[in-house]
Design an enzyme around this catalytic site. Sequence first.
Site, mmCIF file in Angstrom:
data_model
loop_
_atom_site.group_PDB
_atom_site.id
_atom_site.type_symbol
_atom_site.label_atom_id
_atom_site.label_comp_id
_atom_site.label_asym_id
_atom_site.label_seq_id
_atom_site.Cartn_x
_atom_site.Cartn_y
_atom_site.Cartn_z
ATOM 1 N N GLY A 1 -6.997 4.195 -0.234
ATOM 2 C CA GLY A 1 -6.659 3.332 0.887
ATOM 3 C C GLY A 1 -6.766 4.054 2.218
ATOM 4 O O GLY A 1 -7.218 3.486 3.224
ATOM 5 N N HIS B 1 -8.977 7.757 -8.371
ATOM 6 C CA HIS B 1 -10.126 7.641 -7.475
ATOM 7 C C HIS B 1 -11.364 8.376 -7.986
ATOM 8 O O HIS B 1 -12.385 8.412 -7.286
ATOM 9 C CB HIS B 1 -9.744 8.172 -6.097
ATOM 10 C CG HIS B 1 -8.508 7.550 -5.545
ATOM 11 N ND1 HIS B 1 -8.437 6.214 -5.224
ATOM 12 C CD2 HIS B 1 -7.269 8.061 -5.291
ATOM 13 C CE1 HIS B 1 -7.215 5.937 -4.774
ATOM 14 N NE2 HIS B 1 -6.495 7.039 -4.809
ATOM 15 N N ASP C 1 -6.074 14.413 -1.578
ATOM 16 C CA ASP C 1 -5.522 13.402 -2.483
ATOM 17 C C ASP C 1 -6.281 13.473 -3.803
ATOM 18 O O ASP C 1 -7.355 12.900 -3.956
ATOM 19 C CB ASP C 1 -5.638 12.009 -1.880
ATOM 20 C CG ASP C 1 -4.918 10.941 -2.717
ATOM 21 O OD1 ASP C 1 -4.681 11.194 -3.919
ATOM 22 O OD2 ASP C 1 -4.593 9.883 -2.177
ATOM 23 N N ILE D 1 -11.208 3.385 -7.816
ATOM 24 C CA ILE D 1 -11.140 2.711 -6.527
ATOM 25 C C ILE D 1 -11.144 3.727 -5.399
ATOM 26 O O ILE D 1 -10.850 4.905 -5.597
ATOM 27 C CB ILE D 1 -9.882 1.816 -6.421
ATOM 28 C CG1 ILE D 1 -8.600 2.677 -6.476
ATOM 29 C CG2 ILE D 1 -9.878 0.768 -7.517
ATOM 30 C CD1 ILE D 1 -7.327 1.890 -6.249
#
Length: 284
Positions: free
Chosen positions: A210, A192, A187, A207
Amino acid sequence: MPIDASAALAAEPRRAEIGWDHKDVQLYHLGLGAGTPATDPDELRYTLESGLQVLPCFATVAGAGTAAFGGMGAPGIDVDLAAVLHGGQTVRVHRPIPVTGRAVQTSKVAAVYDKGKAAVIVLRTEASDDDGPLWTNDAEIFVRGEGGFGGERGPSDRRTVPERAPDRTVERRIREDQALLYRLSGDWNPLHADPAFAKLAGFDRPILHGLCTYGMTLKAVTDTLLEGDVSRITAYRTRFAGVVFPGETLRIRMWTGDGRVQVTVTAAERDDAPVLADTLVEHS
């Protein structure tokens, strides 16, 4: 262009051959924070090739992370990716995932739900090898502004937290470099990693993925309540309820039941702000 649910559901599944080996599994586990302490036998089962086991949530990154959004290019799905959120994830494993393997993975739109102001697209990926089915992944994709097309509202998977103290509560700190390591499993979203990109998206800093929180939580449940035995896990589902930042601490509360563990995950330093909700681990 609005979502054409009929066209999306009728589209032929996409097919891809995927493969992985022990290095992919080890890298994924390290991205979840495995390996601390490095010589702990309970951690070596995630990091050392001689006795390696595979967390079932590895299915979300096998084949370089195509599982979560593998069907977004299907006929009838023409949406603004800026309006897309990963709302939830379910993994069901049909048998333990081998440390090294090759599989055929098919991706399709399994359902499209009309939530009024938004649509929810369920993207399903199924993987099989020469010995039969391996796993089924369902990614729930929330698309703002695409509801109101007259479709079914869909089921509600909201779970009421038990009215008693958790059976177990553990905390897991997120390393400052954890998102940088986790993204190497496939990803590459700069949200991120790139502070400038994160600010454009409305965040003070990058962040955590998830799905990294998702994996960290399953590892915590496995190590705390399942004696570290990943082969006992049959299914794992969650709803992504909020963001968490590298450097913060996950507070993971667990309630045990008959063959299942209900879980909530919050950010400890932000007054227990929700991170994962409606989370359930099914096990033997």
